[in-house]
Design an enzyme around this catalytic site. Structure first.
Site, PDB file in Angstrom:
ATOM      1  N   HIS A 189       0.839  -1.209   0.000  1.00  0.00           N
ATOM      2  CA  HIS A 189       0.000   0.000   0.000  1.00  0.00           C
ATOM      3  C   HIS A 189       0.875   1.260   0.000  1.00  0.00           C
ATOM      4  O   HIS A 189       0.556   2.243  -0.673  1.00  0.00           O
ATOM      5  CB  HIS A 189      -0.906   0.036   1.237  1.00  0.00           C
ATOM      6  N   LYS A 193      -1.261  -6.719  -7.921  1.00  0.00           N
ATOM      7  CA  LYS A 193      -1.489  -8.032  -7.303  1.00  0.00           C
ATOM      8  C   LYS A 193      -2.938  -8.471  -7.507  1.00  0.00           C
ATOM      9  O   LYS A 193      -3.217  -9.627  -7.761  1.00  0.00           O
ATOM     10  CB  LYS A 193      -1.136  -8.034  -5.821  1.00  0.00           C
ATOM     11  N   GLN A 252      -9.074  -7.159 -10.530  1.00  0.00           N
ATOM     12  CA  GLN A 252      -9.717  -5.968  -9.945  1.00  0.00           C
ATOM     13  C   GLN A 252      -9.244  -4.707 -10.667  1.00  0.00           C
ATOM     14  O   GLN A 252     -10.037  -3.833 -11.036  1.00  0.00           O
ATOM     15  CB  GLN A 252      -9.385  -5.901  -8.452  1.00  0.00           C
TER      16      GLN A 252
HETATM   17  O1  PAF Z   1      -8.216  -3.955  -3.036  1.00  0.00           O
HETATM   18  C1  PAF Z   1      -8.875  -3.568  -2.048  1.00  0.00           C
HETATM   19  O2  PAF Z   1      -8.341  -3.331  -0.966  1.00  0.00           O
HETATM   20  C2  PAF Z   1     -10.375  -3.410  -2.195  1.00  0.00           C
HETATM   21  O3  PAF Z   1     -10.913  -4.357  -3.038  1.00  0.00           O
HETATM   22  C3  PAF Z   1     -10.797  -1.992  -2.609  1.00  0.00           C
HETATM   23  C4  PAF Z   1     -10.292  -1.654  -4.006  1.00  0.00           C
HETATM   24  C5  PAF Z   1     -10.265  -0.976  -1.616  1.00  0.00           C
HETATM   25  C6  PAF Z   1     -12.324  -1.892  -2.638  1.00  0.00           C
HETATM   26  O4  PAF Z   1     -12.873  -2.174  -1.399  1.00  0.00           O
END
Ligand code: PAF
Length: 298
Positions: free
Chosen positions: A48, A163, A167
């Site tokens: 992050h 990763k 998504q």
């Molecule tokens: O990848 C994540 O942490 C979650 O899927 C996100 C993009 C914050 C959506 O809740």
């Protein structure tokens, strides 16, 4: 709204409500500054932090916003919603260290006042394969919350980790298909020295599972090396690694084109591809992926 002074440097501001968030972003909107956004579910780690650094590079002196919200809409029955780690204090320290300007950490009621939304975002076909096959409804929940967060934060740029490759592909598609005007940027997966992709879920692993978890990245690296000999060779190399592991329960191993579509049957040398894996170690489900170049050395 709380002002943090963890390090004594320019401080990160914390907003729990939409109003607090709007007030904190008012000056940036007035000045027309670019806003960078890193949506997260908290339990932050170096992966992050790297997204926050990419957001900072993209917006220069504009504000970087991170959200911390464990989104119930994207968890299926029997998944880890209740045990998902919630570590706000430690998360705020990482945000402060990375120079995040605003952390938005809303409650479930703040995001979904009056219960779950009537109108949601449908991911289409790409939401039904790979992760979507094992986790029905997952990507609808992800896209819906990300669309809401985009609406609340109003970012110019939003950064997501590679990763979670599917998504990333779906959010990028949502932003362009729905003309949301957000530049969706992918950032490389961060890894432990032994190759394990950083994930908030790694903390669920027992020491023995943690050791076996490197099987996933070893399988992907083996596929990368063998891809010079074609897709089948890459698959077989990955499967050979997986067979060595005693407790890794494979969910899927798939080679696709970079947009997660099907590869041509006989790809030209130099064709770019993606290999994706999901597996369970005990009750913990991990995913990982890497790029491949078929029929050519990298
Ligand atoms: O990848 C994540 O942490 C979650 O899927 C996100 C993009 C914050 C959506 O809740």
């Amino acid at each position: 709204m709380t002002e943090l002074n963890v390090s004594g440097s320019a401080s990160t501001e914390l907003a729990h409500t939409r109003d607090e968030l709007a007030k904190l972003l008012e000056p940036a909107r007035r000045d027309g500054a670019s806003v960078g956004f890193v949506p997260t579910m908290g339990a932050l780690h170096e992966g992050h932090a790297s997204l926050m650094r990419v957001a900072r590079e993209r917006v220069g002196g504009g504000p970087v916003v991170a959200s911390i919200f464990v989104n119930p809409l994207q968890f299926g029955a029997g998944e880890d919603l209740d045990r998902y780690p919630r570590t706000l204090e430690a998360d705020l320290e990482i945000c402060e260290r990375e120079g995040v300007d605003v952390v938005f950490a809303p409650s479930v009621d703040e995001v979904y006042p009056g219960g779950l939304p009537q109108v949601t975002v449908a991911p289409g076909e790409l939401g039904d394969v790979l992760e979507g096959k094992t986790r029905p409804g997952h990507f609808g929940g992800v896209l819906t919350v990300v669309a809401k967060l985009f609406g609340l934060v109003g970012p110019d740029v939003a950064v997501f980790g590679e990763k979670d490759y599917q998504q990333l592909a779906l959010i990028s598609r949502m932003s362009s298909d729905l003309c949301l005007g957000v530049d969706v940027v992918g950032a490389p997966t961060q890894r432990e020295p032994d190759g394990l992709a950083l994930s908030s879920r790694n903390r669920y692993l027992s020491p023995e599972q943690r050791e076996e978890a490197t099987t996933l990245s070893r399988a992907l690296y083996a596929a990368q090396r063998e891809a010079i000999n074609g897709v089948d060779a890459a698959h077989q190399a990955a499967r050979a690694e997986l067979r060595r592991a005693k407790t890794v329960d494979l969910d899927y191993l798939a080679v696709t084109d970079p947009a997660l579509g099907e590869l041509p049957t006989d790809p030209e040398p130099g064709t770019e591809a993606r290999i994706l894996i999901a597996a369970r170690l005990g009750t913990t489900r991990l995913i990982d992926n890497m790029s491949l170049t078929i029929g050519a050395s990298r």
